[in-house]
Design a protein around this motif. Sequence first.
Motif, PDB file in Angstrom:
ATOM      1  N   ARG A  87      -6.106  15.155  13.697  1.00  9.12           N
ATOM      2  CA  ARG A  87      -5.807  13.764  14.019  1.00  9.12           C
ATOM      3  C   ARG A  87      -6.789  12.872  13.273  1.00  9.12           C
ATOM      4  NH1 ARG A  87      -2.266  12.755  18.105  1.00  9.12           N
ATOM      5  NH2 ARG A  87      -1.474  14.616  19.176  1.00  9.12           N
ATOM      6  N   CYS A  88      -6.226  11.884  12.567  1.00  2.54           N
ATOM      7  CA  CYS A  88      -7.049  11.046  11.697  1.00  2.54           C
ATOM      8  C   CYS A  88      -6.875   9.567  12.019  1.00  2.54           C
ATOM      9  CB  CYS A  88      -6.676  11.274  10.228  1.00  2.54           C
ATOM     10  SG  CYS A  88      -6.739  12.997   9.691  1.00  2.54           S
ATOM     11  N   ARG A  89      -7.989   8.854  11.960  1.00  7.06           N
ATOM     12  CA  ARG A  89      -7.975   7.396  12.059  1.00  7.06           C
ATOM     13  C   ARG A  89      -8.088   6.839  10.643  1.00  7.06           C
ATOM     14  NH1 ARG A  89     -11.904   9.047  15.364  1.00  7.06           N
ATOM     15  NH2 ARG A  89     -13.489   8.054  14.041  1.00  7.06           N
ATOM     16  N   SER A 136      -1.156   3.498  11.010  1.00  6.64           N
ATOM     17  CA  SER A 136      -0.981   4.190  12.278  1.00  6.64           C
ATOM     18  C   SER A 136      -1.756   5.506  12.230  1.00  6.64           C
ATOM     19  CB  SER A 136       0.500   4.471  12.526  1.00  6.64           C
ATOM     20  OG  SER A 136       1.242   3.267  12.573  1.00  6.64           O
ATOM     21  N   PRO A 137      -2.136   6.044  13.398  1.00  7.11           N
ATOM     22  CA  PRO A 137      -2.839   7.330  13.408  1.00  7.11           C
ATOM     23  C   PRO A 137      -2.037   8.403  12.669  1.00  7.11           C
ATOM     24  CG  PRO A 137      -2.944   6.312  15.563  1.00  7.11           C
ATOM     25  CD  PRO A 137      -2.000   5.482  14.753  1.00  7.11           C
ATOM     26  N   ASP A 143     -10.833   9.456   8.787  1.00  8.05           N
ATOM     27  CA  ASP A 143     -11.827  10.074   9.659  1.00  8.05           C
ATOM     28  C   ASP A 143     -11.078  10.952  10.644  1.00  8.05           C
ATOM     29  OD1 ASP A 143     -14.425   8.897   8.828  1.00  8.05           O
ATOM     30  OD2 ASP A 143     -13.376   7.025   9.265  1.00  8.05           O
ATOM     31  N   CYS A 144     -11.269  12.258  10.533  1.00  7.35           N
ATOM     32  CA  CYS A 144     -10.381  13.212  11.200  1.00  7.35           C
ATOM     33  C   CYS A 144     -11.149  14.173  12.102  1.00  7.35           C
ATOM     34  CB  CYS A 144      -9.601  14.031  10.163  1.00  7.35           C
ATOM     35  SG  CYS A 144      -8.745  13.032   8.926  1.00  7.35           S
TER      36      CYS A 144
END
Length: 207
Positions: free
Chosen positions: A163-165, A170-171, A145-146
């Motif tokens: 930036r992705c979860r 880790s991110p 999810d970015c």
Amino acid sequence: MRAFLPIALLALAGCTSDSTFGGFLPGGEPDRLAIAEIESAEAEESGEVLRLALGRRRASAVLIQQQGTRRMWRAPGGVVVATDGARVVGTAGLPQMVMATRFDGPDPLTDPRALLTRTAETRRLVDVSGASRDPASMRFGLSFDCRLRAAETEDGYILVEERCRVPGLSPVVNRFWAERESGAVGYAEQWIGPGIGPLALDFQPAE
């Protein structure tokens, strides 16, 4: 949902005999990027080239297949990278391999210039595997999810930061540098698997 399944990557990566090379990773796997680095001088002279870097390793991959924005690049030693536009969607021959990437909706990276005035969110699912292709090393459906943001750099480029979860990891941070006038990405640094550094890709022709 848009899908890209680079099944051919695994076959291409296996075309080179491991016994003819001396570079190996822990566990006995061949260090294919080291092999590619040694043999890339010939690739530079044989057509459209994508320059790759993973840590201190450098290699040149030549374009071997294209369908629309999707391209497949191969470096000597069995390293193969599949891209959709500037984004890596599959790899083979590296310590970690991206087996498949599936996008949920359009990819905002298609138009970096539009990201200068707004942020965008995107979601994709990624399947990965260790170099040995041991089922125990495979992970399917990693959910990314970015959020993407862009800004102009002092030297006139657009820097897109994604930036992705990812649950259980880790991110993840990916970066893309695009030309201001055309929006074409010329350089990128991207996640290509857990426990391995980002892969740098230079799409610009050598001067």
